[in-house]
Design a protein around this motif. Structure first.
Motif, short mmCIF file in Angstrom:
data_model
loop_
_atom_site.label_atom_id
_atom_site.label_comp_id
_atom_site.label_asym_id
_atom_site.label_seq_id
_atom_site.Cartn_x
_atom_site.Cartn_y
_atom_site.Cartn_z
N SER A 93 0.91 -1.45 0.09
CA SER A 93 -0.02 0.05 0.24
C SER A 93 0.90 1.38 0.05
CB SER A 93 -1.23 -0.07 1.20
OG SER A 93 -0.38 0.05 2.48
N GLU A 94 2.06 1.13 0.37
CA GLU A 94 2.90 2.49 0.51
C GLU A 94 3.63 2.57 -0.83
OE1 GLU A 94 5.36 2.15 3.97
OE2 GLU A 94 3.86 2.44 5.06
N LEU A 95 3.61 1.52 -1.70
CA LEU A 95 4.16 1.71 -2.98
C LEU A 95 3.57 2.15 -4.20
CD1 LEU A 95 5.49 -2.08 -3.01
CD2 LEU A 95 6.71 -0.20 -2.36
N SER A 96 4.03 2.63 -5.12
CA SER A 96 3.10 3.21 -6.29
C SER A 96 2.45 1.88 -6.81
CB SER A 96 3.99 3.66 -7.48
OG SER A 96 4.97 2.61 -8.14
N LEU A 97 1.41 2.41 -7.70
CA LEU A 97 0.27 1.22 -8.22
C LEU A 97 1.17 0.39 -8.80
CD1 LEU A 97 -2.41 -0.05 -8.65
CD2 LEU A 97 -2.77 1.36 -10.74
N LYS A 98 2.20 0.60 -9.94
CA LYS A 98 3.00 -0.11 -10.54
C LYS A 98 3.89 -1.12 -9.85
CE LYS A 98 6.26 0.10 -14.21
NZ LYS A 98 7.59 -0.51 -13.84
N GLN A 106 5.19 -6.34 -7.36
CA GLN A 106 5.63 -7.13 -6.41
C GLN A 106 4.69 -8.00 -5.76
OE1 GLN A 106 7.82 -5.16 -3.04
NE2 GLN A 106 8.43 -3.37 -4.52
N THR A 107 3.24 -7.65 -5.75
CA THR A 107 2.12 -8.77 -5.48
C THR A 107 2.09 -9.86 -6.37
OG1 THR A 107 0.91 -6.90 -4.50
CG2 THR A 107 -0.24 -8.80 -5.18
N GLU A 164 -3.12 -5.79 -1.27
CA GLU A 164 -4.02 -4.65 -0.73
C GLU A 164 -3.80 -3.39 -1.89
OE1 GLU A 164 -3.68 -1.92 3.61
OE2 GLU A 164 -2.86 -3.70 3.33
N LEU A 165 -4.86 -2.80 -1.63
CA LEU A 165 -5.06 -1.56 -2.69
C LEU A 165 -5.77 -0.26 -1.88
CD1 LEU A 165 -4.51 -0.52 -5.65
CD2 LEU A 165 -6.85 -1.38 -6.02
N GLY A 166 -4.97 0.55 -1.71
CA GLY A 166 -5.51 1.46 -0.87
C GLY A 166 -4.63 1.63 0.46
N TYR A 167 -4.65 2.70 1.22
CA TYR A 167 -3.72 2.91 2.34
C TYR A 167 -4.64 3.07 3.46
CZ TYR A 167 -0.08 4.58 5.35
OH TYR A 167 0.70 4.76 6.29
N LEU A 168 -4.40 2.22 4.52
CA LEU A 168 -4.98 2.15 5.78
C LEU A 168 -4.09 2.98 6.88
CD1 LEU A 168 -6.65 -0.19 4.67
CD2 LEU A 168 -6.48 -1.26 6.97
N THR A 169 -4.89 4.03 7.27
CA THR A 169 -4.24 4.87 8.28
C THR A 169 -4.30 4.39 9.68
OG1 THR A 169 -5.06 6.67 7.05
CG2 THR A 169 -4.47 7.42 9.35
N GLY A 170 -3.27 4.63 10.49
CA GLY A 170 -3.47 4.12 11.93
C GLY A 170 -2.35 2.93 12.16
N GLU A 199 -7.77 10.49 -0.72
CA GLU A 199 -6.87 9.71 -1.61
C GLU A 199 -6.24 8.43 -1.27
OE1 GLU A 199 -4.68 13.23 0.38
OE2 GLU A 199 -6.50 12.83 -0.45
N ASN A 200 -6.13 8.19 -0.04
CA ASN A 200 -5.74 6.96 0.55
C ASN A 200 -6.86 5.60 0.37
OD1 ASN A 200 -3.35 7.94 1.39
ND2 ASN A 200 -4.14 8.55 3.44
N LEU A 201 -8.19 6.12 0.03
CA LEU A 201 -9.15 5.03 -0.09
C LEU A 201 -8.95 4.34 -1.35
CD1 LEU A 201 -12.38 7.20 1.05
CD2 LEU A 201 -10.76 5.45 2.45
#
Length: 277
Positions: free
Chosen positions: A103-108, A113-114, A131-137, A151-153
């Motif tokens: 989730s911390e990587l670029s889409l590409k 890597q996935t 995982e697609l999108g970034y989970l906060t916390g 933008e993280n969703l």
């Protein structure tokens, strides 16, 4: 049944399978006793930190022992794996599933890597979660309110591309869910979930299952979530029950720890009841 079949059945029945993380034997016993009582399959999770604390091979052996002892359908998943080599070691050690968190990587980069993880894992009949999108916390208790950046969703437009190009079996999404428990929990974007569900046949996963109101969890399951991860609430239950038990006039672990085990069992019981309606 294998894990794919369990998830498929949950999707068909409009239910969700719970993933419960552990890093101590007393937690694992409480989780398994709840699953045995409810007669429901479960997923056991170990995060990066948890898997390094317990050990990959040791985690596999502990789950195998508990599975045999309690007669429960249970599957071991590496949760939030970011190190490709560590994920491969988990596959080799005998994990049933692995989750690659890109989730911390670029889409590409995330796709590349996935896909590498999926190719390696599928050769060994191991289920793969992307995982697609970034989970906060973070998986802790927080006194403040948390802010979700739009933008993280997870973008529904990217879902089909991601699943097709990575060949993942399940997909962790960000729809307002967060890691940890906060003073004020954000609302789930259920309309976004509906759009995502229409774009893919992959099993949809809700991380950050702790602290979400029961009504929202039920709505998320109705709209396509088939796996829900719970960690923070179990950690809080472990700490609170252990703190209380340590006040007893005893230095014997076998007199203190059963109270912790019962508390965890009760918490997992409530979650399984919720997830299976």
């Amino acid at each position: 049944m294998n894990l794919k079949q369990v998830l498929k059945n949950a999707k068909k029945e409009g239910e969700a399978v719970g993933q419960f993380n552990f890093s101590a034997w007393v937690q694992l016993r409480g989780i398994f006793k709840a699953a045995q009582e409810q007669n429901q399959p479960i997923i056991i999770g170990t995060s990066g930190g948890e898997s390094r604390h317990v050990g990959l091979k040791q985690a596999v052996i502990l789950v195998e022992m508990a599975r045999e002892q309690y007669g429960v359908s249970a599957f071991l998943n590496l949760d939030h794996g970011r190190d490709l080599e560590w994920i491969k070691q988990a596959v080799d050690a005998g994990y049933d599933a692995v989750h690659f968190d890109g989730s911390e990587l670029s889409l590409k980069e995330n796709i590349e890597q996935t896909r590498e993880v999926a190719e390696y894992a599928h050769e060994n009949d191991v289920v793969v979660e992307g995982e697609l999108g970034y989970l906060t916390g973070s998986s802790e208790e927080h006194s403040e309110k948390i802010k979700i950046e739009k933008e993280n969703l997870t973008s529904p437009r990217q879902v089909q591309q991601f699943v097709e190009q990575t060949d993942v079996d399940s997909l962790a999404i960000a729809i307002g869910n967060v890691h940890g428990v906060y003073a004020e929990m954000p609302n789930l974007d259920l309309e976004r979930l509906e759009r995502i569900e229409k774009e893919t046949g992959a099993f949809l996963v809700l991380h950050g299952g702790s602290g979400i109101p029961d009504e929202d969890v039920q709505k998320a399951i109705e709209k396509g979530i088939v796996k829900i991860n719970v960690n923070t609430e179990l950690r809080l239950t472990w700490k609170e029950s252990l703190t209380k038990a340590l006040k007893k006039d005893s230095i014997k672990p076998y007199e203190i720890l059963p109270e912790v085990e019962r508390a965890i069992q009760e918490k997992v019981n409530s979650k399984i009841n919720l997830f299976h309606g």
